[in-house]
Design an enzyme around this catalytic site. Structure first.
Site, PDB file in Angstrom:
ATOM      1  N   LYS A 105       0.830  -1.209   0.000  1.00  0.00           N
ATOM      2  CA  LYS A 105       0.000   0.000   0.000  1.00  0.00           C
ATOM      3  C   LYS A 105       0.860   1.253   0.000  1.00  0.00           C
ATOM      4  O   LYS A 105       0.562   2.234  -0.700  1.00  0.00           O
ATOM      5  CB  LYS A 105      -0.917  -0.004   1.225  1.00  0.00           C
ATOM      6  CG  LYS A 105      -1.813   1.239   1.366  1.00  0.00           C
ATOM      7  CD  LYS A 105      -2.795   1.377   0.219  1.00  0.00           C
ATOM      8  CE  LYS A 105      -3.653   2.633   0.313  1.00  0.00           C
ATOM      9  NZ  LYS A 105      -4.619   2.603   1.405  1.00  0.00           N
TER      10      LYS A 105
ATOM     11  N   LYS B 198      18.144  12.717 -24.466  1.00  0.00           N
ATOM     12  CA  LYS B 198      17.991  13.866 -25.366  1.00  0.00           C
ATOM     13  C   LYS B 198      16.634  14.521 -25.187  1.00  0.00           C
ATOM     14  O   LYS B 198      16.510  15.743 -25.098  1.00  0.00           O
ATOM     15  CB  LYS B 198      18.187  13.399 -26.813  1.00  0.00           C
ATOM     16  CG  LYS B 198      17.987  14.463 -27.873  1.00  0.00           C
ATOM     17  CD  LYS B 198      16.591  14.387 -28.509  1.00  0.00           C
ATOM     18  CE  LYS B 198      16.397  13.057 -29.227  1.00  0.00           C
ATOM     19  NZ  LYS B 198      15.027  12.978 -29.856  1.00  0.00           N
TER      20      LYS B 198
END
Length: 311
Positions: free
Chosen positions: A170, A239
């Site tokens: 959780k 990039k």
């Protein structure tokens, strides 16, 4: 079954309602007695304390706000531990602390009582509709023994592992949600300020590769450590993120997480991994964490993905 339910708030009221719909006899308790009235009107019994809930029930569920509340209900004066019979179980459905979960489990084990952590995910609407997940840690036999009760509340009740495992799952889930939320706000503000209408931008990006894929499905390569050959090379993602960060600078939008991601990609690039899959940067975090490199059988990962698609 006679099912005890403590905590009838935003999540608890939906789960308790589904238990009643499934035909279970409820014994309920909440600090706000008014919250119990809709359930009492349909036949639920009111208990004056967690202890009384425990003494009157075959199994008990708690759904409470914070770890301290769970500890008080479980171990405090007139708490569950004072009323539960040996060889019975209580499932804590709260988002709890792993340390508290293990503390409670140890205390109950001394009295031959089972405590299982079973946090839920689905929000109030999921709790009401039964379309939610329950992640259970603890004794697997007790999970199997009460699976039909869990199934009355959720369509995805799953045993995860030893005590604390459900809570860990959780916390991983909710922390992911927080980080992704911050990241989405960051990149969307950049795109909007750069000149794209918000709705058009949202509609566009949700149709891309990231938008079409379930969040945790992206972990396939992480689980299998399969980064060759590349689906999308690291050097190309480096990039692209460089360009995004540059655009953020041009339009004066803070890009904290994007810059952090770029630093991670740069470090991976400096390892000589430019031709490998862009997700290879995950190995840096594996190293820092001091865990073994994940090595899950790719066929098992694919089986899970295929099963979800079929359902």
């Amino acid at each position: 079954m006679r099912v005890g339910f403590i905590g009838l708030g935003m999540m608890g009221k939906g789960m308790a309602a589904n238990l009643q719909k499934a035909g279970h006899q409820l014994v309920v308790y909440d600090l706000n007695r008014v919250a119990a009235e809709p359930f009492r009107a349909k036949g639920a019994e009111w208990a004056n304390s967690p202890r009384q809930v425990a003494a009157s029930s075959e199994v008990v569920f708690t759904s409470l706000p914070v770890p301290a509340d769970v500890e008080a209900v479980a171990l405090g004066p007139n708490g569950l531990i004072e009323g539960m019979k040996p060889d019975t179980a209580f499932f804590d459905m709260s988002t709890n602390s792993v340390a508290v979960v293990r503390k409670l489990n140890a205390a109950f084990a001394e009295k031959n009582i089972y405590m299982l952590d079973s946090p839920v995910s689905g929000g109030p609407s999921g709790a009401a509709s039964g379309k939610m997940a329950i992640w259970v840690g603890g004794d697997e036999q007790q999970f199997n023994r009460h699976k039909s009760v869990l199934d009355a509340m959720a369509d995805q009740a799953r045993y995860i592992g030893p005590i604390g495992a459900g809570t860990i799952a959780k916390l991983v889930h909710n922390c992911t949600s927080a980080v992704v939320g911050v990241a989405l706000a960051e990149v969307m503000t950049m795109g909007i300020k750069a000149g794209v209408e918000p709705l058009e931008l949202w509609e566009a990006v949700r149709q891309g590769a990231t938008g079409r894929q379930r969040t945790f499905d992206r972990l396939g390569k992480f689980l299998t450590s399969s980064y060759d050959p590349a689906d999308f090379a690291l050097r190309l993602l480096h990039k692209d993120v460089s360009l995004a960060v540059g655009l953020g600078k041009e339009v004066a939008v803070p890009m904290r997480l994007a810059n952090l991601a770029l630093e991670e990609l740069t470090e991976a690039l400096n390892r000589g991994w430019g031709q490998r899959d862009s997700r290879v940067s995950s190995l840096l975090q594996v190293e820092r964490s001091g865990i073994p490199t994940p090595n899950v059988d790719p066929a098992k990962v694919q089986a899970v993905l295929d099963s979800d698609r079929q359902n």
